[in-house]
Design an enzyme around this catalytic site. Structure first.
Site, short mmCIF file in Angstrom:
data_model
loop_
_atom_site.label_atom_id
_atom_site.label_comp_id
_atom_site.label_asym_id
_atom_site.label_seq_id
_atom_site.Cartn_x
_atom_site.Cartn_y
_atom_site.Cartn_z
N ILE A 104 -15.15 12.69 -31.46
CA ILE A 104 -16.55 12.32 -32.83
C ILE A 104 -17.77 12.75 -31.60
CG2 ILE A 104 -15.66 11.74 -34.53
CD1 ILE A 104 -16.22 8.51 -33.59
N HIS A 120 -12.63 15.50 -36.98
CA HIS A 120 -12.88 14.51 -37.41
C HIS A 120 -14.61 13.92 -37.30
CE1 HIS A 120 -8.55 12.82 -35.77
NE2 HIS A 120 -8.85 13.54 -36.96
N1 APR Z 1 -7.38 12.50 -18.44
C1 APR Z 1 -6.71 12.63 -19.46
N2 APR Z 1 -5.80 11.86 -20.56
C2 APR Z 1 -6.08 10.76 -20.54
C3 APR Z 1 -7.42 10.05 -19.27
C4 APR Z 1 -8.09 11.34 -18.69
N3 APR Z 1 -8.94 10.40 -17.85
N4 APR Z 1 -7.83 9.06 -19.80
C5 APR Z 1 -6.44 8.42 -20.96
N5 APR Z 1 -6.47 9.05 -20.74
C6 APR Z 1 -4.80 9.88 -22.54
C7 APR Z 1 -4.54 8.49 -22.89
O1 APR Z 1 -3.30 7.74 -21.80
C8 APR Z 1 -3.78 8.97 -24.37
O2 APR Z 1 -2.77 8.89 -24.26
O3 APR Z 1 -5.69 9.95 -23.70
C9 APR Z 1 -5.21 9.67 -24.99
C10 APR Z 1 -5.95 8.85 -25.45
O4 APR Z 1 -5.46 8.94 -27.01
P1 APR Z 1 -6.14 7.93 -28.02
O5 APR Z 1 -6.56 6.52 -27.33
O6 APR Z 1 -4.98 7.85 -29.03
O7 APR Z 1 -6.85 8.96 -28.59
P2 APR Z 1 -6.45 10.10 -29.87
O8 APR Z 1 -5.56 11.37 -29.39
O9 APR Z 1 -8.10 11.01 -29.57
O10 APR Z 1 -6.88 9.90 -31.00
C11 APR Z 1 -6.61 9.87 -32.35
O11 APR Z 1 -7.34 8.66 -33.70
O12 APR Z 1 -7.61 6.84 -34.01
C12 APR Z 1 -7.73 7.45 -33.48
O13 APR Z 1 -9.94 9.25 -34.63
C13 APR Z 1 -9.62 9.16 -34.16
O14 APR Z 1 -9.92 10.58 -33.30
C14 APR Z 1 -9.73 9.59 -33.50
C15 APR Z 1 -7.12 9.27 -32.94
#
Ligand code: APR
Length: 254
Positions: A104, A120
């Site tokens: 977002i 989102h």
């Molecule tokens: N490079 C690659 N992967 C990474 C990095 C990086 N530098 N830093 C973190 N990660 C990975 C983590 O291992 C994690 O599995 O990114 C992932 C982020 O996961 P989430 O925090 O769950 O984010 P996301 O998948 O986008 O969440 C989906 O959940 O809360 C809701 O609306 C919110 O859009 C979000 C949705």
């Protein structure tokens, strides 16, 4: 790492219709905390209080104090990182047609990506829940001192970030576009998502079911690692910035 990078280069070179699917991990290197995993936002803030529509309507001050003290200062100073620019470069090289993002933060657009589907919403926009008028986050942030929680300057309705809270449906147009992209690509590249929040997390499976290859670049394991052709548990910027480095011999088969 070199072996998997070369495999990813080959997979991208062979693809004719690449779609990227991004999550919070892609913006982590821009200083925006992820939601889950190490240091995730939801390990400090309860999403059922800070990002749930029913709770927001009961008590909007929770979210607005989070916006004022946490979200706004981080988003305001965040800049695209090499992973964002690598996806822009893939678009310029004619390899990447669309980016479906769960993020977002608007960083894909700021980096210059032209075809972004925001599943989102976008927290840089604030919407009035009554008259649907849109305001910039800067405009609303300035109002917080004299009016908390902020109301619409036009109709006094309650203001809310133009993002999807838990308990809300995704924007139908964005979801339709994302489904179409997943059903019609030949390579679906997931970058930085835990793949645990549906319906977004269904898209990689839909792409596979429609004949696409699936590649996942994510530091932690995901529930879909087992159905991917290639999984790279490394930092997004590390992987993507190498992918776009091509010498003549490795030019993409456009
Ligand atoms: N490079 C690659 N992967 C990474 C990095 C990086 N530098 N830093 C973190 N990660 C990975 C983590 O291992 C994690 O599995 O990114 C992932 C982020 O996961 P989430 O925090 O769950 O984010 P996301 O998948 O986008 O969440 C989906 O959940 O809360 C809701 O609306 C919110 O859009 C979000 C949705």
């Amino acid at each position: 790492m070199e072996e998997v990078i070369n495999k990813l280069k080959d997979i991208i070179a062979d693809s004719k219709h690449l779609v990227a699917f991004t999550g919070a991990g892609l913006s982590a290197e821009s200083g925006i905390p992820t939601y889950r995993g190490a240091g995730g936002l939801w390990t400090t803030y309860d999403p059922m209080k800070y990002a749930n529509i029913h709770f927001f309507l009961e008590d909007p001050t929770y979210y607005w104090s989070f916006f004022r003290d946490v979200r706004y200062p981080i988003i305001k100073k965040a800049k695209p990182n090499p992973a964002h620019y690598a996806l822009v470069e893939l678009e310029k090289q004619g390899k990447l047609s669309q980016v479906i993002t769960q993020n977002i933060d608007g960083l894909h657009q700021i980096a210059g990506q032209s075809n972004v589907i925001e599943l989102h919403g976008n927290t840089r926009q604030i919407v009035c829940m009554e008259c649907k008028w849109l305001f910039s986050m800067e405009t609303v942030y300035k109002r917080l001192e004299q009016e908390f929680p902020p109301n619409c300057p036009r109709c006094k309705g309650l203001l809310k970030p133009d993002t999807v809270f838990f308990g809300e449906s995704l924007p139908q147009k964005a979801l339709n576009e994302a489904m179409h992209a997943a059903q019609n690509c030949d390579l679906f590249l997931v970058v930085g998502s835990s793949l645990v929040v549906s319906p977004a997390a269904q898209l990689p499976r839909i792409a596979k079911e429609n004949g696409a290859s699936l590649v996942i670049v994510n530091i932690d394991i995901t529930p879909l690692d087992g159905i991917a052709e290639l999984v790279i548990h490394e930092q997004a910027s590390q992987v993507l910035s190498v992918i776009i480095q091509r010498d003549e011999s490795q030019g993409w088969a456009l």
